[in-house]
Design a protein around this motif. Structure first.
Motif, PDB file in Angstrom:
ATOM      1  N   VAL A   1      -3.429  31.210   6.942  1.00  0.00           N
ATOM      2  CA  VAL A   1      -3.542  31.151   5.482  1.00  0.00           C
ATOM      3  C   VAL A   1      -3.837  29.724   5.032  1.00  0.00           C
ATOM      4  CG1 VAL A   1      -2.314  31.506   3.303  1.00  0.00           C
ATOM      5  CG2 VAL A   1      -2.018  33.135   5.182  1.00  0.00           C
ATOM      6  N   PHE A   2      -3.166  28.745   5.645  1.00  0.00           N
ATOM      7  CA  PHE A   2      -3.389  27.343   5.282  1.00  0.00           C
ATOM      8  C   PHE A   2      -4.851  26.946   5.486  1.00  0.00           C
ATOM      9  CE2 PHE A   2       1.251  26.483   6.711  1.00  0.00           C
ATOM     10  CZ  PHE A   2       1.722  26.979   5.511  1.00  0.00           C
ATOM     11  N   PHE A   3      -5.428  27.358   6.608  1.00  0.00           N
ATOM     12  CA  PHE A   3      -6.815  26.983   6.905  1.00  0.00           C
ATOM     13  C   PHE A   3      -7.797  27.672   5.959  1.00  0.00           C
ATOM     14  CE2 PHE A   3      -5.085  25.902  11.208  1.00  0.00           C
ATOM     15  CZ  PHE A   3      -5.452  24.575  11.179  1.00  0.00           C
ATOM     16  N   ILE A   4      -7.537  28.907   5.609  1.00  0.00           N
ATOM     17  CA  ILE A   4      -8.424  29.608   4.683  1.00  0.00           C
ATOM     18  C   ILE A   4      -8.426  28.922   3.316  1.00  0.00           C
ATOM     19  CG2 ILE A   4      -8.768  31.765   3.415  1.00  0.00           C
ATOM     20  CD1 ILE A   4      -7.756  33.248   5.901  1.00  0.00           C
ATOM     21  N   LEU A   5      -7.239  28.549   2.835  1.00  0.00           N
ATOM     22  CA  LEU A   5      -7.151  27.849   1.550  1.00  0.00           C
ATOM     23  C   LEU A   5      -7.839  26.491   1.620  1.00  0.00           C
ATOM     24  CD1 LEU A   5      -3.450  28.647   0.516  1.00  0.00           C
ATOM     25  CD2 LEU A   5      -5.541  29.566  -0.487  1.00  0.00           C
ATOM     26  N   GLY A   6      -7.647  25.778   2.731  1.00  0.00           N
ATOM     27  CA  GLY A   6      -8.297  24.481   2.893  1.00  0.00           C
ATOM     28  C   GLY A   6      -9.804  24.590   2.854  1.00  0.00           C
TER      29      GLY A   6
ATOM     30  N   THR B   1     -15.447  23.473  -2.773  1.00  0.00           N
ATOM     31  CA  THR B   1     -15.624  23.025  -4.161  1.00  0.00           C
ATOM     32  C   THR B   1     -16.247  21.641  -4.228  1.00  0.00           C
ATOM     33  OG1 THR B   1     -13.411  22.024  -4.314  1.00  0.00           O
ATOM     34  CG2 THR B   1     -13.602  24.363  -4.864  1.00  0.00           C
ATOM     35  N   LEU B   2     -16.302  20.920  -3.093  1.00  0.00           N
ATOM     36  CA  LEU B   2     -16.883  19.575  -3.073  1.00  0.00           C
ATOM     37  C   LEU B   2     -18.369  19.577  -2.760  1.00  0.00           C
ATOM     38  CD1 LEU B   2     -14.038  17.688  -1.189  1.00  0.00           C
ATOM     39  CD2 LEU B   2     -14.840  17.161  -3.485  1.00  0.00           C
ATOM     40  N   ARG B   3     -18.921  20.708  -2.374  1.00  0.00           N
ATOM     41  CA  ARG B   3     -20.325  20.776  -1.979  1.00  0.00           C
ATOM     42  C   ARG B   3     -21.240  20.317  -3.106  1.00  0.00           C
ATOM     43  NH1 ARG B   3     -21.615  24.363   2.195  1.00  0.00           N
ATOM     44  NH2 ARG B   3     -20.163  23.998   3.901  1.00  0.00           N
ATOM     45  N   GLY B   4     -22.204  19.464  -2.773  1.00  0.00           N
ATOM     46  CA  GLY B   4     -23.231  19.060  -3.726  1.00  0.00           C
ATOM     47  C   GLY B   4     -22.795  18.053  -4.748  1.00  0.00           C
ATOM     48  N   LYS B   5     -21.566  17.496  -4.597  1.00  0.00           N
ATOM     49  CA  LYS B   5     -21.080  16.530  -5.567  1.00  0.00           C
ATOM     50  C   LYS B   5     -21.175  15.121  -4.995  1.00  0.00           C
ATOM     51  CE  LYS B   5     -17.800  19.878  -7.502  1.00  0.00           C
ATOM     52  NZ  LYS B   5     -18.520  20.055  -8.733  1.00  0.00           N
TER      53      LYS B   5
ATOM     54  N   PRO C   1     -11.973  13.399 -10.130  1.00  0.00           N
ATOM     55  CA  PRO C   1     -11.760  14.792  -9.728  1.00  0.00           C
ATOM     56  C   PRO C   1     -12.134  15.074  -8.277  1.00  0.00           C
ATOM     57  CG  PRO C   1     -13.636  14.597 -11.230  1.00  0.00           C
ATOM     58  CD  PRO C   1     -12.921  13.288 -11.248  1.00  0.00           C
ATOM     59  N   ASN C   2     -13.149  14.388  -7.757  1.00  0.00           N
ATOM     60  CA  ASN C   2     -13.517  14.606  -6.358  1.00  0.00           C
ATOM     61  C   ASN C   2     -12.398  14.203  -5.410  1.00  0.00           C
ATOM     62  OD1 ASN C   2     -15.993  15.700  -6.843  1.00  0.00           O
ATOM     63  ND2 ASN C   2     -17.172  13.895  -6.267  1.00  0.00           N
ATOM     64  N   LEU C   3     -11.759  13.089  -5.718  1.00  0.00           N
ATOM     65  CA  LEU C   3     -10.674  12.631  -4.876  1.00  0.00           C
ATOM     66  C   LEU C   3      -9.523  13.640  -4.898  1.00  0.00           C
ATOM     67  CD1 LEU C   3      -9.476   9.032  -4.447  1.00  0.00           C
ATOM     68  CD2 LEU C   3      -7.768  10.788  -4.869  1.00  0.00           C
ATOM     69  N   LYS C   4      -9.229  14.163  -6.090  1.00  0.00           N
ATOM     70  CA  LYS C   4      -8.155  15.161  -6.192  1.00  0.00           C
ATOM     71  C   LYS C   4      -8.519  16.446  -5.469  1.00  0.00           C
ATOM     72  CE  LYS C   4      -7.809  14.876 -10.706  1.00  0.00           C
ATOM     73  NZ  LYS C   4      -7.326  15.115 -12.083  1.00  0.00           N
TER      74      LYS C   4
ATOM     75  N   LEU D   1      -6.427  17.957  -2.230  1.00  0.00           N
ATOM     76  CA  LEU D   1      -5.917  19.326  -2.226  1.00  0.00           C
ATOM     77  C   LEU D   1      -6.386  20.072  -0.989  1.00  0.00           C
ATOM     78  CD1 LEU D   1      -4.365  21.573  -3.679  1.00  0.00           C
ATOM     79  CD2 LEU D   1      -6.456  22.115  -4.947  1.00  0.00           C
ATOM     80  N   ALA D   2      -7.669  19.901  -0.649  1.00  0.00           N
ATOM     81  CA  ALA D   2      -8.203  20.541   0.556  1.00  0.00           C
ATOM     82  C   ALA D   2      -7.505  19.996   1.796  1.00  0.00           C
ATOM     83  CB  ALA D   2      -9.710  20.319   0.654  1.00  0.00           C
TER      84      ALA D   2
END
Length: 474
Positions: free
Chosen positions: A430-435, A441-445, A264-267, A271-272
């Protein structure tokens, strides 16, 4: 469950952190980075605009040109050509990289795309108003060659270095690329600025720049081709019959695709990367045409600005590598994405003059950093010691190419509909905000999830102890 590969005969492994190999690897950045600087960012877009003006008999590079029976604005056609090239490579690269992993033909594919791109750059020597349509396809082939070679080049990174060196080696590669491309651009700039003194026209000076780009790329690529190790391939390591490498290559692609389901981290990272890279790459591909046709900057001032931007980018690549060591990869990437979003906001209002040069300086500082960190971060996420590095990097490459397709196509469509490139900048924000949201979502993983062998076993049960000693995302 027994791993079938365990009984395979031993295959010599590539020594990691060998200076001769890593320096040779970085030299491919030196060789091929002349394409994005001379062809993508500086001389070619300006020359393209001048050819459009000649072909249409107008004084605007945005004037409609006839292309295969369609009337398309010249500036939009350039972005559509870029989109088409990256769509082609996005479709074929997953299959080619899986074949390369199994058959041991990684270097051969790297060489093929290198020579395709270099020969096509040299072929742009014949680009003028009379060869407009054919030369557009030659430009597409040059872009396919560049982008196709990158995926095989990037896939060597985890093969030739240890994880603690990924960030610095990646930054070294990009820095070598900036240095090499700046040297050639200075040579081309001298030819273009003083063409009358050597008895050639401005058109011929630009065409010579494209010819030199092709020779530089193919010539200096001989250094990495000589130093990069041979890849034994999966067939050799498994003791299998190499005659079926084509079919088995497709099977390897399927294995990697199934393995992604357990990472999941790779996915999350892909996505980011997909979203923020739409903004980064689009800015890099359209900045010059924006300066030429929207801000009406002088050609010489624009090229000199791009030259200085490359020099600043060398500092940026190392700065963000050090920043990632201090605060972690995802934090450093997050900060760079925030800066890029601010760049786009400023770009919407920028005018010719000091504000443009200030904005270009910030772009240069963050350009090398975000590209270098993206490559090294992905190297840390894929399974450790996987024999499928090229196949894994093909997913990274496809993500990059599809983001360029969508980003540049979006830019071209919005610009064509509204008659101004400034409105296209709003989409990039918009692209940068979504990225940024996806990066958070990857923080702390864990940076790399539990690595399994190439039998691609299902994930361990929830009760299994967590893997220790893995680097953490911060």
């Amino acid at each position: 469950m027994t791993n079938p590969a365990a009984a395979a005969p031993a295959v010599a492994t590539t020594p990691k952190n060998d200076k001769r190999i890593t320096n040779g690897w970085a030299m491919y950045d030196w060789a091929n980075s002349v394409y994005p600087l001379v062809i993508t960012s500086s001389i070619f877009p300006i020359y393209w605009s001048s050819v459009v003006k000649t072909a249409t008999g107008t004084d605007s590079g945005k004037s409609p040109v006839d292309f295969l029976g369609f009337q398309v604005p010249g500036s939009s056609l350039l972005t559509y050509a870029i989109s088409a090239a990256f769509l082609i490579i996005a479709i074929i690269s997953p299959f080619l990289t899986s074949l390369a992993d199994f058959s041991g033909r990684k270097k051969a594919f790297l060489q093929f795309f290198c020579y395709l791109g270099a020969a096509s750059c040299a072929g742009l020597y014949f680009f003028d108003a009379n060869t407009f349509t054919a030369s557009t396809f030659v430009f597409i082939a040059a872009t396919v060659g560049f982008s196709g070679s990158i995926v095989f080049y990037n896939s060597y990174l985890p093969d030739i270095s240890t994880e603690d060196q990924y960030d610095r080696l990646s930054a070294r590669g990009f820095s070598m690329g900036y240095v090499g491309s700046v040297i050639l651009l200075i040579i081309c700039l001298v030819i273009n600025q003083f063409h009358e003194q050597v008895g050639i026209s401005g058109t011929k000076a630009a065409q010579l720049s494209f010819l030199l780009t092709g020779f530089w790329w193919a010539g200096f690529a001989q250094i990495p081709f000589a130093r990069l190790p041979k890849d034994p391939g999966r067939a050799a390591s498994a003791g299998a019959d190499n005659s079926g490498w084509l079919l088995n290559g497709f099977r390897e692609l399927g294995k990697v695709w199934r393995e992604l389901a357990y990472q999941p981290n790779l996915k999350r990272f892909l996505l980011a990367y997909f979203t923020y890279n739409m903004g980064v790459q689009t800015v890099m591909y359209v900045a010059t045409i924006f300066g030429t046709d929207e801000l009406h900057l002088e050609d010489s001032a624009l090229i000199i600005t791009i030259l200085l931007l490359q020099i600043v980018a060398i500092l940026g690549a190392y700065l963000f590598a050090r920043l990632s060591e201090a605060i972690g990869n995802t934090r450093a990437l997050s900060w760079s994405v925030v800066i890029w979003a601010l760049i786009c906001i400023a770009g919407y209002y920028v005018q010719a003059g000091w504000s443009f040069y200030a904005l270009a300086s910030v772009i240069g500082l963050t350009m090398g950093g975000i590209q270098s960190l993206s490559r090294s971060t992905y190297s840390k996420i894929i399974p450790e010691n996987t024999p499928n590095t090229a196949a894994y990097f093909s997913f990274f490459d496809v993500t990059e190419k599809l983001s360029i397709v969508i980003g540049t196509a979006t830019w071209g469509i919005i610009s064509q509909q509204f008659g101004s490139m400034r409105y296209s900048i709003l989409a990039l924000i918009v692209f940068f905000i979504l990225g940024l949201i996806f990066l958070l979502t990857l923080r702390g993983k864990k940076l790399r999830e539990d690595s399994r062998d190439d039998t691609f076993l299902p994930p361990p049960p929830a009760s299994a102890p967590a893997e220790l000693g893995r680097p953490q995302l911060r």
